[in-house]
Design an enzyme around this catalytic site. Sequence first.
Site, PDB file in Angstrom:
ATOM      1  N   CYS A   1       7.151  11.131  -4.150  1.00  0.00           N
ATOM      2  CA  CYS A   1       8.259  11.036  -3.245  1.00  0.00           C
ATOM      3  C   CYS A   1       9.472  11.561  -3.673  1.00  0.00           C
ATOM      4  O   CYS A   1      10.429  11.541  -2.674  1.00  0.00           O
ATOM      5  CB  CYS A   1       8.509   9.339  -3.129  1.00  0.00           C
ATOM      6  SG  CYS A   1       6.845   8.622  -2.854  1.00  0.00           S
TER       7      CYS A   1
ATOM      8  N   HIS B   1      17.091   5.583  -2.157  1.00  0.00           N
ATOM      9  CA  HIS B   1      15.617   5.679  -1.959  1.00  0.00           C
ATOM     10  C   HIS B   1      15.426   4.657  -1.125  1.00  0.00           C
ATOM     11  O   HIS B   1      14.721   4.825  -0.106  1.00  0.00           O
ATOM     12  CB  HIS B   1      14.945   5.664  -3.395  1.00  0.00           C
ATOM     13  CG  HIS B   1      13.638   6.149  -3.188  1.00  0.00           C
ATOM     14  ND1 HIS B   1      13.094   7.317  -2.597  1.00  0.00           N
ATOM     15  CD2 HIS B   1      12.577   5.388  -3.636  1.00  0.00           C
ATOM     16  CE1 HIS B   1      11.861   7.279  -2.459  1.00  0.00           C
ATOM     17  NE2 HIS B   1      11.284   6.099  -3.201  1.00  0.00           N
TER      18      HIS B   1
ATOM     19  N   HIS C   1       9.346   5.814   5.302  1.00  0.00           N
ATOM     20  CA  HIS C   1       9.379   6.485   4.126  1.00  0.00           C
ATOM     21  C   HIS C   1       8.503   7.927   4.127  1.00  0.00           C
ATOM     22  O   HIS C   1       7.218   7.692   4.468  1.00  0.00           O
ATOM     23  CB  HIS C   1       8.972   5.997   2.949  1.00  0.00           C
ATOM     24  CG  HIS C   1       8.844   6.185   1.708  1.00  0.00           C
ATOM     25  ND1 HIS C   1       9.477   7.451   1.402  1.00  0.00           N
ATOM     26  CD2 HIS C   1       8.390   5.885   0.568  1.00  0.00           C
ATOM     27  CE1 HIS C   1       9.348   7.978   0.092  1.00  0.00           C
ATOM     28  NE2 HIS C   1       8.566   6.830  -0.543  1.00  0.00           N
TER      29      HIS C   1
END
Lengths: 354, 401, 84
Positions: free
Chosen positions: B160, B291, B326
Amino acid sequence: MEIYIRGIGLVSPQPTTRKDYFLEEVKEYYDNSLYAIEPEMEMYLDPAASRRMSRILRLGVIASKICLVDSGVSMPDGIITGTGFGMVADTEKFLLGLLESDEKFLTPTPFIQSTHNTIGAYVSQMLKCHNYNSTYAHRGTSFETALIDGCMLIEEGNAKNVMVGGYEENTENQIRILDKIGRWKKEKISNLDLLQSTSPGTIAGEGIGFYMLSRHKGENCCVRLTNVQILYQNANKEDLVRAIERFLARNNMKKDSIDVVLYGLNGDSEGDKIYHDLKKDFFQGKIHTGYKHLCGESYSSTIFALWVAAKMLKTQKVPSIIQLETANPQSLNHVLIYNHWQDKNHSLYLVSKC
Amino acid sequence: MAKRVLVTGIGVVSAIGLNVHETLASILSGKSGVSALTLLKTKLKNLLPAAEIKHSNDELAAMAGFQSCEGMTRTTLLGMIAAREAVSHANLSNDPSLNTGLISATTVGGMCKTELVYHDFLTNSLQNQYINTHDCGESTERIADYLGVSGFVTTINTACSSSANAIMFGTRLIKSGILDRAIVGGTDALSKFTLNGFHTLMILDTQLSRPFDDQRAGLNLGEGAGYLVLESEEVCTGKHPLCEVKGFGNASDAYHQTASSEDGIGAQMAMKNAIDAAGLTIQDIDYVNLHGTGTQNNDLSEGRALESLFGGNPPKFSSTKPFTGHTLGASGGIEAVLSILALQHQLVFPNLNFKTPMKELKVVPETNLIRNHTIRNILSNSFGFGGNNSSLIFSSVNDLS
Amino acid sequence: MGQLITKLKQEIIEVLNLEDVGPDEIETGAPLFGDGLGLDSIDALELIVLLEKNYGIKIDDPKKGKDVFYSIQTMADFIEKNRL
C-alpha cells in the site's frame, strides 16, 4: 564515491553457499529447469518461527543471513529487493484456492506472503531494522533498480551499508504456463550446452542473492560496484553501442580498460544475436564469458552474474566453464556485465577490483 | 543548496472522478465513490462495498484512445488515463536532451485479468496473450510506450505504500542528477484476489468505512490511478509549478507482516524523516492526509504516531479514503494528487463517516470541508503491508522558508 | 467430546504447520496463544477458517476468536455448543 560489495549471500542452482567456491565443479541439469540448491534449513531457521514460510521466503532468509555474516554488518541502513515475478508459490496457492473453492474457506497466510516485498519486510522484522525498505518489480531490471537505489542511498549520505537482494522462484505451473508462449526450449538439453544452442527458447532458473553495498571495504570485500544502469528501449546494435559508450564515459572508463565482458546469453537464437554482435565487433579482444548455463534464465538471473563478476575479480581467475572462447587472463581489473530481457530491459554493470 | 524538485502536472482517476476536475468536484460536494460492486464478478459482491469505477474495460480503453481493451489489463488502462492527464497538464515536451523517466507502482498488476483466465493458462491456449500481462512490469511498460518514454523505466511494489515510494524514488533520481524529469505514481484495479485476500484478514467493512472512529470496522477497497510529473527546477523555466516535493521519508515498522505496531513507531519515523528531510519543524506542517484506512489496527497505530510526533496539538488531519476507497498500490499517488489539490486551493478535506472519537486518542480528525485554510506544507501518509511506511511533504512554491 | 478434542489437535497441527509437535504434546486446557503453543494473530485467522470449513461455524468478529481459541478445551466446548 566508491561503493564496495562487502558481503554476498547467494542461493542458486550451483553450490554458491559453499565457502570459497568458484565453479570448480558445477551441477548439470537435463530437463530445462534449474532449481536452487537448498542449504540445510535447520542450520539457519527456527522450525517454529518458519513453519508458515514458503520455500523462497526460507531461502531468502538464509541468503540474507549468509550475507550479513559475510559482510560483518549486523544492522544495515537499508534493505532493498528486486523481483520480477515475486512470491510465485504463495500467489498460486491463494489464486488456485480462490478459483477451486469459488471464494470460500480461503486462508490468509498465502495472501499475506504473496506481496513482492514479503522477503524484504521479513528480513527487516527479523533484524528489527527500522531503516529504509523498498522493492522493485520490473521484469529483467528489478534487481538492477534495487542496486541503483542502494547506491543512491549511500551517495546521499543517508546510509553506510545497504543490503540489496534479488530473487525469482520456479514452480511447475509457472514453467508450464511460460512454455505456452515459447519461453523454453522445445528439446531437452544439458544446461552446460546452453550457450552453444542455436534453437529458440531458453531454460528456467531461480535463486535468491543478497549483496551488502557499503562505503567501507570490510574484511571479505572483493570488489567495487562502480556503476549500474538500466535502459528500457527496443535497442538495436547501434543504440546499444551508443548506450555502452555513454555508460563508460560517465564512469571515466575507456573501453580498453575492460578486461572481461560477462554476457547474458541464454541460448535463445533470436535474443542472443545482439550479444554475438557485440562480442564480434565492439568488444573484440576482450575475455568473453557467459553465466546463464549455470543458473538458468529468470528476471533476476543477474544476481548470479554479479557473483561471478565479484569472484573473478577477487580470485583473478576466469574459470573455463564460463569462458566463451579460450582466454588467458592477465590481471583483471574491470568486468562489464551486459544483460537484456527480450531486447527491451537492458542492464549494464561495471564491477571493479578493490 | 540541494536541487528543488517541482510538481508540474497531476492526473487521477478513481471512483469519484475520471480526472482532476471531477475528483475535486466530488470532494467539494462530499460525494463518496463507495457503493455496491456491480462490475467485479465476485461471490462477495453483496457483502462488501467498494469504490469501483463504473466503467467497463472497453469504456476505459476508449477513453485512452483504443478501439477495444483487448490484450490490456484494467490496471494498465487506469494508469494510462491518469498518467496521460498528468503529462498533458505538465505540458511535457518531447525533449531528447532531457533524461525523462517513468516510475510506476502497482500491487495487483495484471492479476485482475489473470484470475479470470488462469484456468485457461493451465488447460488450453486460448488466453495466451494474457500470460505476459500478469507481472507488475506490464502496466508500466504499456504506460511508457503510450507516453513515448524510454530509458529509465521501472516499477515499485511495496503493497500500500508503493506509489508514495515511486514519488520518493523519482524525486531522489532528479536530485541526484540521474533524471531531469520523472512521471511518478501508481495504478491498481479491483480484483477478486485482493478482495478475498483482505476478506481473509477480516479487515474489510461491510458498511462504509469510518477512519479514526471508535466503532470503525475495517476498510473499503477501491481502484484507480494517480500520477505526478516531477521536474528539476532548472528545467522548469516558464512553467508554473503546482508545488515542490519538499520532503519524504520511509521507515520500516519491523513488527509484523500485516499488522502495524501499537505504538506506531514505523509511522512516526516515516513522518519525522520526511519533516527532517524537508528542513521543516512539526509546527510547519499545516495538514496531514492520513493513510487512515479505517482498520482497528492502522488507525490506532497512526493515531498514536500523530500524537507522539505532534504532541497534543497536531495540525488538521483527515483520511480521504472514505471518498476513494483504499486503492492499494495507487493510494500514494491518488492521495498525493488530492494533497496537492488541497494545497493549491487551500482546502482541508473532510474525514467522512466519523462520529465517535477513539478511546485511546485525544485527537480527532477534521470532519468538515474547510475553505481558505492557510496551507503551506502538507504531509501525506501511505503505510503498506510488511510495515513499509512512507510519508511525503508537498509545499507551496511561494514559500521559500 | 474426547474424540472431538483429539481430532481438533490433529487439525490444528495440520492447518498451522506445527511440524514438530505431536497431538500428545498439546495440553487440552493450556493456552494456545502467547506463552502456550505460541500461536499469533495470523494463526487465529486460520483457525476461524478451520471452524467454518470443518464445522460450519462462522465467526464474523475476530475479537470473539480470543475467547473461543483460548485452549483446545474452549474450542471444543464452542463447537459442541454451536455446530450445525
